[in-house]
Design a protein around this motif. Structure first.
Motif, PDB file in Angstrom:
ATOM      1  N   UNK A 173     -17.423  -8.254  -6.522  1.00 25.75           N
ATOM      2  CA  UNK A 173     -18.111  -7.826  -7.692  1.00 25.75           C
ATOM      3  C   UNK A 173     -17.660  -6.255  -8.269  1.00 25.75           C
ATOM      4  N   UNK A 174     -17.096  -5.537  -7.197  1.00 24.06           N
ATOM      5  CA  UNK A 174     -16.860  -4.148  -7.542  1.00 24.06           C
ATOM      6  C   UNK A 174     -15.337  -3.877  -6.945  1.00 24.06           C
ATOM      7  N   UNK A 175     -14.677  -3.279  -7.923  1.00 23.35           N
ATOM      8  CA  UNK A 175     -13.302  -2.886  -7.135  1.00 23.35           C
ATOM      9  C   UNK A 175     -13.235  -2.103  -6.132  1.00 23.35           C
ATOM     10  N   UNK A 176     -12.780  -2.218  -4.792  1.00 18.09           N
ATOM     11  CA  UNK A 176     -12.726  -1.316  -3.819  1.00 18.09           C
ATOM     12  C   UNK A 176     -11.788  -0.116  -4.298  1.00 18.09           C
ATOM     13  N   UNK A 177     -12.122   0.942  -3.323  1.00 21.20           N
ATOM     14  CA  UNK A 177     -11.505   2.197  -3.806  1.00 21.20           C
ATOM     15  C   UNK A 177     -10.515   2.516  -2.559  1.00 21.20           C
ATOM     16  N   UNK A 178     -10.209   1.481  -1.690  1.00 17.23           N
ATOM     17  CA  UNK A 178      -9.509   2.104  -0.566  1.00 17.23           C
ATOM     18  C   UNK A 178      -8.794   0.733   0.222  1.00 17.23           C
ATOM     19  N   UNK A 179      -7.643   0.955   0.761  1.00 23.16           N
ATOM     20  CA  UNK A 179      -7.025  -0.094   1.717  1.00 23.16           C
ATOM     21  C   UNK A 179      -6.654   0.723   2.647  1.00 23.16           C
ATOM     22  N   UNK A 180      -6.580  -0.146   3.934  1.00 22.01           N
ATOM     23  CA  UNK A 180      -5.924   0.640   5.220  1.00 22.01           C
ATOM     24  C   UNK A 180      -4.433   0.273   5.174  1.00 22.01           C
ATOM     25  N   UNK A 181      -4.012   0.965   6.310  1.00 18.39           N
ATOM     26  CA  UNK A 181      -2.509   0.990   6.579  1.00 18.39           C
ATOM     27  C   UNK A 181      -2.100  -0.445   6.524  1.00 18.39           C
ATOM     28  N   UNK A 182      -2.938  -1.532   6.926  1.00 16.72           N
ATOM     29  CA  UNK A 182      -2.430  -2.862   6.955  1.00 16.72           C
ATOM     30  C   UNK A 182      -2.889  -3.821   5.693  1.00 16.72           C
ATOM     31  N   UNK A 188      -5.722   8.618   5.601  1.00 23.00           N
ATOM     32  CA  UNK A 188      -4.505   7.723   5.605  1.00 23.00           C
ATOM     33  C   UNK A 188      -5.037   6.448   5.183  1.00 23.00           C
ATOM     34  N   UNK A 189      -3.970   5.511   4.767  1.00 19.67           N
ATOM     35  CA  UNK A 189      -4.248   4.401   3.812  1.00 19.67           C
ATOM     36  C   UNK A 189      -4.379   4.746   2.195  1.00 19.67           C
ATOM     37  N   UNK A 190      -4.395   3.478   1.574  1.00 19.50           N
ATOM     38  CA  UNK A 190      -4.194   3.684  -0.103  1.00 19.50           C
ATOM     39  C   UNK A 190      -5.640   3.949  -0.351  1.00 19.50           C
ATOM     40  N   UNK A 191      -5.417   4.496  -1.704  1.00 17.50           N
ATOM     41  CA  UNK A 191      -6.828   5.136  -2.417  1.00 17.50           C
ATOM     42  C   UNK A 191      -6.383   4.317  -3.745  1.00 17.50           C
ATOM     43  N   UNK A 192      -7.541   4.358  -4.580  1.00 21.03           N
ATOM     44  CA  UNK A 192      -7.422   3.644  -5.900  1.00 21.03           C
ATOM     45  C   UNK A 192      -6.741   4.680  -6.869  1.00 21.03           C
ATOM     46  N   UNK A 223       0.899  -1.021   0.055  1.00 24.59           N
ATOM     47  CA  UNK A 223      -0.007  -0.022  -0.137  1.00 24.59           C
ATOM     48  C   UNK A 223       0.892   1.209   0.085  1.00 24.59           C
ATOM     49  N   UNK A 224       0.433   2.293  -0.699  1.00 23.14           N
ATOM     50  CA  UNK A 224       0.766   3.655  -0.414  1.00 23.14           C
ATOM     51  C   UNK A 224       0.129   4.181   0.718  1.00 23.14           C
ATOM     52  N   UNK A 225       0.995   4.559   1.562  1.00 26.37           N
ATOM     53  CA  UNK A 225       0.407   4.832   2.943  1.00 26.37           C
ATOM     54  C   UNK A 225      -0.530   6.172   3.166  1.00 26.37           C
ATOM     55  N   UNK A 226      -0.689   6.932   2.072  1.00 27.11           N
ATOM     56  CA  UNK A 226      -1.624   7.878   2.307  1.00 27.11           C
ATOM     57  C   UNK A 226      -2.350   8.521   1.031  1.00 27.11           C
TER      58      UNK A 226
END
Length: 624
Positions: free
Chosen positions: A276-285, A232-236, A167-170
């Motif tokens: 079904x759908x690509x998420x737009x976010x992933x957390x720091x983990x 914070x966390x990654x976004x698409x 992940x990119x952190x922010x």
């Protein structure tokens, strides 16, 4: 290769009885654009290339925005050179890039040539000028060194990336590492009237009315929530970073950059698996919904806020295309297909009165309908479900098909065409800042349903440039303030969409950080520079899976020699060419074409997509 003359070659043997109108208009457009850009430079820039500006960015709450707006007025100037514009426009673009970079550094927005930190929806826009300069001048040490320093901020060991979780952190990153939240003021919500149409991003928190945030206490509380959940966390949209890292690979040849692109894009592809759908976010983990109570939507510039499909669809295209270019693995394109297919499943006929946000692009088309319905798709999704219906942004499926040439991607466009009630052959003279918007009539031309498109498109481009010059002439406004820094973009008189479509067989470059995906490129073999030689015009009329058709015309009284290259980065292999009834094997990246005075030739090219290792080196510097 050792010399241009060692490349397989053909010679035009057909004399012109009369100059084709499309060829005459194409050369007229090149000439008009080379007269237009100096007018902009003289009016809006200073001696070292910086923009005339007496205000300051980086002050107040909204202290990260604006860098992209200083580069964007020049974003397509190097592209004009790459297509055949003057060497002077390339020199000017490079001077303006240096001047603006110095200007932004003085304001504290750029550190050692790199933006301190902002979202990649905007950073992608601002870097288009830099990417095009790298393509035009791949041997420039300054450009190469910047690519390495910038890309290394995102590779394992760099401050912005977690290799453990991919992940990119922010959402905001850059030279300063992760810049948490949306401002250097922790409790700030980016409230402005411009955001009112898009509503509120965290719609489940109890504050549902935009005006509620005029209350300082509520705004501070909302700002804290946005900081924790969206800051914070990654976004698409961070997939746009892959263009920067791809440029670093192309300039250096270091495999670690290609490996990272595959790793990072692969992380997002894995998050789609089973969904079904690509998420737009992933957390720091690395967990989807980690900071959003499990929601797959809600990330910054994701499905919920502010624009939805446009940034999600563009970012997935950019990331997937870069990964395919560097690995040859076509399955990465499924990452880009998903957002398009998901919204098409929810499509329904609607009228202009029922349209949501981002309407400006479609106003000329809606006027044709006189209040009637046409197919629209939802752009966004929140706790209430899919909403914010609009016409499908056609650049997304057309760019995907032009890159993949896959039957399923063609059928997606055909479905849109069949269910649209406005005329896809019409050329509307309009120029938005991304300079896209004519994908439909171009697609129709490529499939034999719009034969006079080239002439109408070239006249439209001439009219658009002339309108910008007229706007510059009557512009009596004061020097723009920090609140009016789109002023320069609105007056850029350089237009390249028509030339990209007609000469290279390619759509406009994806504006939020895409690299040029040119089907064909040209080099002047005598001057050893990029672009069509003087007096030469090109027209790509077909880019089918198994062949490409291009006409080349020399309108002048001097023999011109060019090298045709397959792909932006010579990544396609030219298998053979048919010219004047003769079939010539090529089996390489390049074809030499000799054009005697007042001559023409039609080439039918057989090529294999992405069969060669991509390179930025010119034909005379690269091994065949």
């Amino acid at each position: 290769m050792a010399a241009v003359q060692d490349v397989p070659g053909v010679r035009a043997g057909r004399e012109l009885a009369a100059a084709p109108e499309w060829a005459r208009l194409e050369r007229e457009l090149f000439a008009a654009l080379d007269r237009a850009w100096p007018v902009f430079s003289a009016r809006y820039t200073e001696g070292d290339g910086r923009l005339v500006f007496r205000d300051k960015l980086g002050e107040g709450h909204d202290d990260r925005d604006g860098v992209d707006d200083f580069y964007e007025p020049f974003f397509n100037w190097p592209t004009l050179y790459l297509l055949g514009g003057s060497t002077e426009v390339l020199d000017a673009a490079h001077r303006h890039w240096r001047g603006v970079t110095t200007q932004l550094a003085e304001m504290g927005m750029v550190v050692d040539g790199i933006e301190r930190g902002y979202d990649w929806f905007h950073q992608g826009e601002g870097l288009l000028l830099y990417y095009a300069l790298c393509l035009a001048r791949p041997d420039d040490a300054e450009l190469r060194d910047l690519a390495v320093r910038f890309a290394d901020l995102y590779l394992p060991g760099g401050p912005n990336y977690s290799a453990e979780h991919r992940v990119i952190r922010a959402p905001h990153t850059g030279a300063a590492g992760p810049r948490w939240g949306f401002s250097d003021h922790e409790e700030y919500f980016p409230w402005s009237e411009a955001l009112r149409p898009y509503g509120l991003p965290l719609d489940w928190l109890g504050i549902t009315e935009f005006d509620d945030l005029k209350d300082p206490e509520k705004a501070r509380a909302y700002g804290r929530e946005m900081w924790e959940r969206m800051g914070r966390g990654d976004v698409v949209v961070n997939l746009a970073v892959t263009s920067l890292v791809t440029i670093a690979f192309l300039l250096t040849g270091e495999q670690r950059y290609a490996d990272w692109v595959a790793e990072y894009v692969g992380g997002w592809r894995d998050r789609l698996a089973g969904r079904e759908v690509l998420p737009d976010n992933a957390g720091l983990h690395g967990e989807v919904g980690e900071h959003l109570d499990g929601r797959w939507y809600g990330g910054h510039y994701g499905w919920a806020w502010p624009h939805g499909l446009n940034p999600v669809g563009t970012a997935t295209l950019v990331g997937a295309m870069n990964a395919v270019l560097l690995t040859g693995n076509e399955s990465f394109l499924d990452l880009a297909r998903n957002p398009q297919d998901v919204v098409l499943k929810q499509a329904e006929p609607r009228t202009g009165a029922q349209m949501g946000t981002l309407k400006k692009r479609w106003q000329p088309h809606l006027r044709e309908l006189d209040g009637g319905p046409t197919l629209m798709v939802p752009q966004r999704h929140d706790d209430s479900g899919w909403f914010d219906y609009n016409i499908m942004p056609t650049q997304l499926p057309v760019s995907l098909w032009q890159f993949s040439r896959a039957a399923a991607d063609f059928e997606r466009i055909e479905q849109l065409r069949a269910e649209s009630t406005w005329d896809w052959t019409t050329v509307h003279t309009q120029r938005l800042k991304d300079e896209a918007g004519h994908e439909e009539p171009w697609f129709e031309y490529l499939h034999g349903r719009n034969p006079d498109f080239p002439e109408r498109m070239l006249r439209s481009a001439l009219d658009s440039s002339a309108a910008k010059l007229a706007a510059i002439e009557r512009d009596s406004s004061a020097i723009p303030s920090a609140l009016d820094i789109h002023h320069w973009q609105d007056h850029n008189p350089v237009v390249t969409e028509a030339l990209l479509q007609l000469t290279t067989g390619s759509p406009q470059i994806l504006y939020n950080g895409g690299l040029a995906q040119l089907h064909l490129r040209y080099f002047d073999a005598d001057l050893r520079r990029a672009g069509l030689p003087e007096d030469v015009a090109a027209l790509v009329s077909d880019i089918a899976t198994d062949h490409t058709v291009v006409d080349l015309v020399n309108l002048g009284a001097t023999t011109r020699n060019l090298v045709l290259q397959s792909g932006t980065f010579a990544e396609h292999r030219l298998d053979s060419v048919q010219a004047d009834g003769q079939l010539l094997p090529v089996d390489g990246r390049y074809l030499r074409v000799e054009l005697p005075p007042s001559s023409a030739i039609q080439l039918t090219l057989s090529l294999t997509l992405r069969a060669e290792k991509p390179t930025m080196r010119a034909p005379w510097e690269n091994e065949q």
